[in-house]
Structures are given as structure tokens and as C-alpha cells.
Design an enzyme around this catalytic site. Structure first.
Site, PDB file in Angstrom:
ATOM      1  N   CYS A  32       0.899  -1.201  -0.135  1.00  0.00           N
ATOM      2  CA  CYS A  32       0.143   0.059   0.086  1.00  0.00           C
ATOM      3  C   CYS A  32       0.838   1.164  -0.008  1.00  0.00           C
ATOM      4  O   CYS A  32       1.594   1.426   0.787  1.00  0.00           O
ATOM      5  CB  CYS A  32      -0.851  -0.052   1.281  1.00  0.00           C
ATOM      6  SG  CYS A  32      -1.831   1.471   1.391  1.00  0.00           S
ATOM      7  N   HIS A  79      -3.975   1.213   8.113  1.00  0.00           N
ATOM      8  CA  HIS A  79      -4.784   0.803   6.490  1.00  0.00           C
ATOM      9  C   HIS A  79      -6.148   0.446   6.550  1.00  0.00           C
ATOM     10  O   HIS A  79      -6.818   0.880   5.463  1.00  0.00           O
ATOM     11  CB  HIS A  79      -3.770  -0.427   6.119  1.00  0.00           C
ATOM     12  CG  HIS A  79      -4.101  -0.911   4.624  1.00  0.00           C
ATOM     13  ND1 HIS A  79      -3.698  -0.313   3.403  1.00  0.00           N
ATOM     14  CD2 HIS A  79      -5.296  -1.895   4.447  1.00  0.00           C
ATOM     15  CE1 HIS A  79      -4.232  -0.811   2.425  1.00  0.00           C
ATOM     16  NE2 HIS A  79      -5.213  -1.968   2.970  1.00  0.00           N
ATOM     17  N   ASN A 119     -13.461   9.660  -2.625  1.00  0.00           N
ATOM     18  CA  ASN A 119     -14.294   8.515  -3.404  1.00  0.00           C
ATOM     19  C   ASN A 119     -14.121   7.224  -2.565  1.00  0.00           C
ATOM     20  O   ASN A 119     -12.987   7.034  -2.491  1.00  0.00           O
ATOM     21  CB  ASN A 119     -13.667   8.306  -4.745  1.00  0.00           C
ATOM     22  CG  ASN A 119     -13.669   9.377  -5.608  1.00  0.00           C
ATOM     23  OD1 ASN A 119     -14.544  10.239  -5.683  1.00  0.00           O
ATOM     24  ND2 ASN A 119     -12.638   9.530  -6.507  1.00  0.00           N
ATOM     25  N   HIS A 130      -6.798   2.371   1.248  1.00  0.00           N
ATOM     26  CA  HIS A 130      -6.257   3.205   2.697  1.00  0.00           C
ATOM     27  C   HIS A 130      -7.153   4.240   2.684  1.00  0.00           C
ATOM     28  O   HIS A 130      -7.138   5.002   1.741  1.00  0.00           O
ATOM     29  CB  HIS A 130      -4.876   3.478   2.391  1.00  0.00           C
ATOM     30  CG  HIS A 130      -4.029   3.758   3.741  1.00  0.00           C
ATOM     31  ND1 HIS A 130      -3.157   2.984   4.206  1.00  0.00           N
ATOM     32  CD2 HIS A 130      -4.508   4.931   4.723  1.00  0.00           C
ATOM     33  CE1 HIS A 130      -2.629   3.422   5.337  1.00  0.00           C
ATOM     34  NE2 HIS A 130      -3.535   4.825   5.480  1.00  0.00           N
ATOM     35  N   HIS A 132      -8.579   7.716   2.615  1.00  0.00           N
ATOM     36  CA  HIS A 132      -7.714   9.082   2.053  1.00  0.00           C
ATOM     37  C   HIS A 132      -9.015   9.743   1.523  1.00  0.00           C
ATOM     38  O   HIS A 132      -9.760   9.077   0.714  1.00  0.00           O
ATOM     39  CB  HIS A 132      -6.616   8.711   1.123  1.00  0.00           C
ATOM     40  CG  HIS A 132      -7.107   8.051   0.016  1.00  0.00           C
ATOM     41  ND1 HIS A 132      -7.279   6.769  -0.152  1.00  0.00           N
ATOM     42  CD2 HIS A 132      -6.783   8.670  -1.331  1.00  0.00           C
ATOM     43  CE1 HIS A 132      -7.625   6.482  -1.505  1.00  0.00           C
ATOM     44  NE2 HIS A 132      -7.180   7.393  -2.058  1.00  0.00           N
ATOM     45  N   GLN A 134      -9.146  13.548  -1.626  1.00  0.00           N
ATOM     46  CA  GLN A 134      -8.162  14.122  -2.417  1.00  0.00           C
ATOM     47  C   GLN A 134      -8.578  15.512  -2.474  1.00  0.00           C
ATOM     48  O   GLN A 134      -9.712  16.067  -1.969  1.00  0.00           O
ATOM     49  CB  GLN A 134      -8.351  13.640  -3.847  1.00  0.00           C
ATOM     50  CG  GLN A 134      -7.679  12.104  -4.018  1.00  0.00           C
ATOM     51  CD  GLN A 134      -8.097  11.642  -5.431  1.00  0.00           C
ATOM     52  OE1 GLN A 134      -7.517  12.017  -6.250  1.00  0.00           O
ATOM     53  NE2 GLN A 134      -8.922  10.759  -5.459  1.00  0.00           N
TER      54      GLN A 134
HETATM   55 ZN   LIG Z   1      -2.440   1.338   3.454  1.00  0.00          ZN
END
Ligand SMILES: [Zn+2]
Ligand SMILES: [Zn+2]
Ligand SMILES: [Zn+2]
Length: 313
Positions: A32, A79, A119, A130, A132, A134
């Protein structure tokens, strides 16, 4: 570099970011790129053994200086997890990170509109699991915020303020009504489980928010995210988008005669599911005419979502 072409029939820009074809696609758990870098291990995107929130330039950017910006915001070094599962403190910290990025990117001459988004789920094309989000800094004002500014004109003032007033007066679609932040299924939602989260006070962007408002925003967004997961007892895919005042020159400044800067901070969620298993596809009417056809009424999905938010809390 990406190439912009103006699509005359649609009256809008199309971005060609062809280098993105090579981007990392659903790597296995051991590779990752958003994990911290283990001592002695291969270097990930984040060269630290642990971190809280990390922000960096997207390696496969749709926009790049001096033609805009594309950043990745990693919510945690863990993660497995999700935005809804972050600690309340971490979620609140994320609001401050968003605010900082809006200020810094928005101050750039090549960024006319800052859009923070997430998304979530393979259903909306996620390539990394993971947790996150943007940020895109568009070098032009895109169609959706342009339409929202046109709604201000049509309604003779701030559209999100007026729509919030109507939703609160009706009440049938309101999901969460705090002192600072309100979540509701819009009267004319396009997606079955679409939800808007709006600041009660007129706040053009995160920059105008008081600290307690940022905390309330984080709490409301997390309650909703957990409610979504409780709805069908599965990780619920969505696109989450933060809409704020444009940052082009003085496009976000108050129009002549108006007391307030245009734009009103709100967060829109577009979930692609219409049932636990069925996806809404954008097909003939949506693509060819731009007209959404929905099988459910917003009042009905609001009842289901209120129930799910109670279960998820
Ligand atoms: Zn990760
Ligand atoms: Zn407003
Ligand atoms: Zn909006």
C-alpha cells in the site's frame, strides 16, 4: 502535463491526464503506497514510520502547477478503517487540514476552485483502499459550482441558506439538526441516498468557520458516514464533495451590493447504491438528457437513513 480541451456542445472543459493510465491500481495489502514507511522497509509515498494526517502532491495528477493542483490527503497511518471510524479528534483535525489546504491552494493564481473530495468504494472507482481523500485545484471554475452560483442569482441570495431554511421548515428530510450543522436529503435529490451537510450560518468556506463549527462539521460527517455503513450493514460506497466559495481572483468576493461573499460551505454525498446490492447507473436519460430518474422518494430514503444513523451511533 494534462491537456484541457473545451467541449463546445457541453460548454465545458475536458481534462486529458493520460499518464494516469499507469497509476497504482488496488495493490495488495503489503504494497500500500499510503502506509507509513517501515524502518528498513521499502519506501512508500510517506517517508515516516508513523503519521497522523499526511498531505502530498498526487503522483498521477489531473492538474499540476502552473495549471492547477492535485493533492492526496491520507487520514491515518492505519490501513484498515474509514473516515467514519476515525477518532473524533482526528476527524476534527482533518477539518483544519482541509481549511489549511483551501487557504493555501486558493491563494494561488492558477487555482480558481478548490474541491476537497473522497471517493469511497470500488463502485466509484477507488484504486486504493487506505482511508484517504483528494483535493483538486481547478484552473477554471467548473460547471457544478457555476450552476450553484447561478442558483444564488435565481433565488435572489445565497441558495444553500435558502434551501436549508426550506428543509428545516419542512423537516421531512432532515437527518441531523445540530446548532451549527444540518444534514438532510435534498428535496430534489438525484441519488437515492444523497445527503447534503450544510453550515447553519452563512460561511463561504472553512476559513470563516469558528472552531466549534469545524468540530460540529466533523461530528456530523462522521455520524452520517457511520449511518451509511449501518444502512445495509456493509461498507457504503459514496462520493463526498466539499463545496466552498470559488477562489478565482475576486470571484469569491461579495458581488456589488451584497453583504456576503458568495458560496456557502456544504458537503454533498452521492452514493451510487439504490438498494443493498443494486447500483444506480447513469444511462440514457441521465447521460443523454441530463435528467435523473429515481425509483425512490427523498422522504422515504430520509426515514431509512435517520434509522440507520441511530443504529450507527
Ligand atoms: Zn495502507
Ligand atoms: Zn449562505
Ligand atoms: Zn453543492
Amino acid at each position: 502535463m494534462s491537456e484541457l480541451r473545451f467541449n463546445e456542445l457541453r460548454g465545458e472543459q475536458v481534462v486529458y491526464a493520460i499518464h494516469r493510465q499507469d497509476r497504482t491500481f488496488l495493490p495488495d495489502r503489503e504494497h500500500c503506497p499510503l502506509d507509513p514507511t517501515e524502518p528498513g522497509g521499502p519506501e512508500t509515498e510517506i517517508p515516516f514510520p508513523s503519521f497522523e494526517i499526511a498531505v502530498f502532491d498526487n503522483r498521477f495528477p489531473a492538474f499540476q502547477a502552473p495549471g492547477g493542483a492535485a493533492e492526496v490527503v491520507v487520514y491515518t497511518d492505519q490501513h484498515d478503517g474509514s473516515f467514519g471510524a476515525l477518532s473524533p479528534q482526528r476527524a476534527e483535525d482533518l477539518m483544519w487540514v482541509w481549511r489549511n489546504r483551501y487557504a493555501e491552494l486558493g491563494a494561488r493564481d492558477d487555482v480558481d476552485y478548490v474541491m476537497i473530495f473522497e471517493n469511497r468504494g470500488v463502485e466509484v472507482g477507488v484504486t486504493l483502499h487506505h482511508p484517504h481523500g483528494q483535493i483538486y485545484g481547478y484552473p477554471f471554475l467548473p460547471p457544478v459550482p457555476t450552476l450553484e452560483l447561478a442558483a444564488d442569482e435565481r433565488l435572489g441570495g445565497c441558495a444553500p441558506c435558502e434551501l436549508l431554511r426550506r428543509e428545516l421548515a419542512d423537516g421531512a428530510r432532515v437527518l441531523l439538526a445540530g446548532d451549527d450543522v444540518v444534514a438532510y436529503v435534498p428535496h430534489a435529490a438525484r441519488w437515492a441516498f444523497e445527503v447534503h451537510v450544510a453550515m447553519r450560518a452563512h460561511r463561504p468556506s472553512l476559513l470563516e468557520c469558528e472552531p466549534h463549527e469545524l468540530r460540529a462539521l466533523a461530528e456530523t460527517l462522521q455520524s452520517l458516514a457511520r449511518g451509511y455503513d449501518a444502512l445495509f450493514e456493509r461498507p457504503f460506497p459514496y462520493v463526498m464533495v466539499v463545496h466552498q466559495a470559488p477562489t478565482a481572483g475576486d470571484a469569491g468576493a461579495a458581488p456589488p451590493g451584497a453583504a456576503e461573499r458568495s458560496g456557502h460551505l456544504h458537503v454533498e454525498f452521492y452514493p451510487p447504491l439504490r438498494t443493498a446490492e443494486k447500483l444506480k447507473f447513469l444511462a440514457g436519460s441521465e447521460q443523454g438528457a441530463g435528467t435523473f430518474i429515481s425509483d425512490t422518494l427523498p422522504e422515504e430514503t430520509a426515514v431509512a437513513l435517520r434509522d440507520a444513523i441511530a443504529r450507527g451511533s
